[in-house]
Design an enzyme around this catalytic site. Structure first.
Site, mmCIF file in Angstrom:
data_model
loop_
_atom_site.group_PDB
_atom_site.id
_atom_site.type_symbol
_atom_site.label_atom_id
_atom_site.label_comp_id
_atom_site.label_asym_id
_atom_site.label_seq_id
_atom_site.Cartn_x
_atom_site.Cartn_y
_atom_site.Cartn_z
ATOM 1 N N ASN A 1 -5.060 3.609 7.214
ATOM 2 C CA ASN A 1 -5.234 3.009 5.893
ATOM 3 C C ASN A 1 -4.718 3.970 4.827
ATOM 4 O OD1 ASN A 1 -6.102 0.770 4.272
ATOM 5 N ND2 ASN A 1 -7.858 1.976 3.622
ATOM 6 N N ASN B 1 -10.807 5.065 1.379
ATOM 7 C CA ASN B 1 -9.748 4.961 0.375
ATOM 8 C C ASN B 1 -9.868 6.079 -0.661
ATOM 9 O OD1 ASN B 1 -7.770 2.807 0.523
ATOM 10 N ND2 ASN B 1 -9.477 1.358 0.440
ATOM 11 N N ASP C 1 -10.208 1.282 -4.710
ATOM 12 C CA ASP C 1 -9.214 1.326 -3.637
ATOM 13 C C ASP C 1 -8.467 2.650 -3.727
ATOM 14 O OD1 ASP C 1 -7.071 0.628 -1.780
ATOM 15 O OD2 ASP C 1 -7.685 -1.444 -2.035
ATOM 16 N N GLU D 1 0.838 -1.204 0.000
ATOM 17 C CA GLU D 1 0.000 0.000 0.000
ATOM 18 C C GLU D 1 0.872 1.253 0.000
ATOM 19 O OE1 GLU D 1 -2.541 1.656 -0.312
ATOM 20 O OE2 GLU D 1 -4.362 0.459 -0.011
ATOM 21 N N ARG E 1 -6.606 0.708 12.597
ATOM 22 C CA ARG E 1 -5.272 1.046 12.106
ATOM 23 C C ARG E 1 -5.419 2.090 11.007
ATOM 24 N NH1 ARG E 1 -4.830 -0.748 6.955
ATOM 25 N NH2 ARG E 1 -5.747 -2.753 6.322
#
Length: 298
Positions: free
Chosen positions: A109, A154, A204, A24, A107
């Site tokens: 992203n 996202n 995404d 990522e 968490r």
């Protein structure tokens, strides 16, 4: 979507056989001519120097989803519950601020720096718990929550003139566009812009090119699609792996597109079919990316 539009097609090739569990956050460091990307679940920060072909990684003690260049040098790591300064020479990590430390299920992203030099970042549940995520903006050292109740936020990116932000909650399949004021703060409510809810793959990460078009990774579809100003597909990068996560323009002319991928959730059979899943892919383009400023903390 209009299916009569001519669609350009490119084939991505393997750049670094990194095989991240969850690759990522690709980010170009223009000053040092280095690309950084993260293996969130592997707790690693990877790097590539395209001019020499050298690559490597740093092992970290927590999950990190982005490493972005700081004004004045160094990187800021967007970690699972903290933002940290990172010195690439010494490997030292210094906490800048914490967030959601009272919520162990989340968490970090997606994240990206806007044209004001401010950082937008999102959080999500470690098991994609519904509505556990939030969206923040770090502006001149102060972290402000912009939105909560998100599941997998996202596609954070921005128009060149700073008038709009794009984002998605991946589970909805819809990319939203959000109007911004002159200081880069959202105004009003985000509006639907491109709908992928009935197509193969889920929206995404995304990045913007110099022509104002959006390059959106479609998780599960093995594609990164280029969207015009109306949210229509006008280009398509095809990959030999199914889970692309995000893209970044890199190189001296910003005409090299790097794409991170993942093997998260793969069975042994899937991994055998896609052995390089989780690696870094690349495609050379005749379209330049939009240069992104370094992060300003003051």
């Amino acid at each position: 979507m209009n299916t009569d539009i001519s669609v350009s097609t490119w084939q991505a090739e393997l750049a670094v056989d990194s095989r991240c569990t969850l690759g990522e956050g690709p980010q170009w460091d223009a000053i040092n001519q280095r690309l950084y990307w993260c293996d969130i679940l592997g707790k690693r920060l990877h790097w590539l120097s395209p001019a020499t072909g050298e690559s490597g990684h740093y092992q970290l003690d927590h999950m990190v989803s982005l490493a972005t260049p700081l004004e004045g040098g160094g990187l800021l790591l967007v970690g699972e519950d903290r933002l940290c300064r990172f010195d690439t020479h010494s490997g030292s990590v210094e906490t800048f601020c914490d967030f959601e430390t009272d919520n162990p299920i989340t968490r970090s992203n997606d994240a990206r720096v806007d044209c004001h030099g401010s950082l937008w970042l999102s959080t999500m549940g470690k098991k994609a718990e519904k509505g556990a995520g939030s969206l923040y903006r770090l502006h001149r050292g102060k972290l402000t929550r912009l939105r909560s109740g998100l599941t997998i936020p996202n596609a954070i990116c921005f128009s060149a003139d700073g008038c709009f932000a794009w984002l998605t909650d991946t589970v909805t399949g819809v990319v939203m566009r959000w109007a911004l004021d002159s200081e880069g703060w959202p105004k009003g409510e985000p509006q639907p812009w491109a709908d992928f809810s009935s197509t193969l793959g889920n929206p995404d990460g995304a990045v913007v090119d110099s022509e104002g078009c959006l390059w959106l990774a479609l998780w599960g579809a093995g594609q990164v699609v280029r969207l015009n100003h109306n949210g229509e597909i006008i280009g398509r990068v095809e990959l030999p792996v199914s889970q692309p996560s995000c893209s970044a323009f890199a190189g001296p002319d910003l005409k090299t597109l790097y794409i991170t991928t993942a093997q998260e959730g793969f069975s042994a059979e899937q991994l055998a079919q896609e052995p390089t899943a989780g690696s870094l892919y690349v495609v050379e383009l005749d379209i330049a990316g939009l240069a992104e400023p370094p992060l300003r903390l003051e």
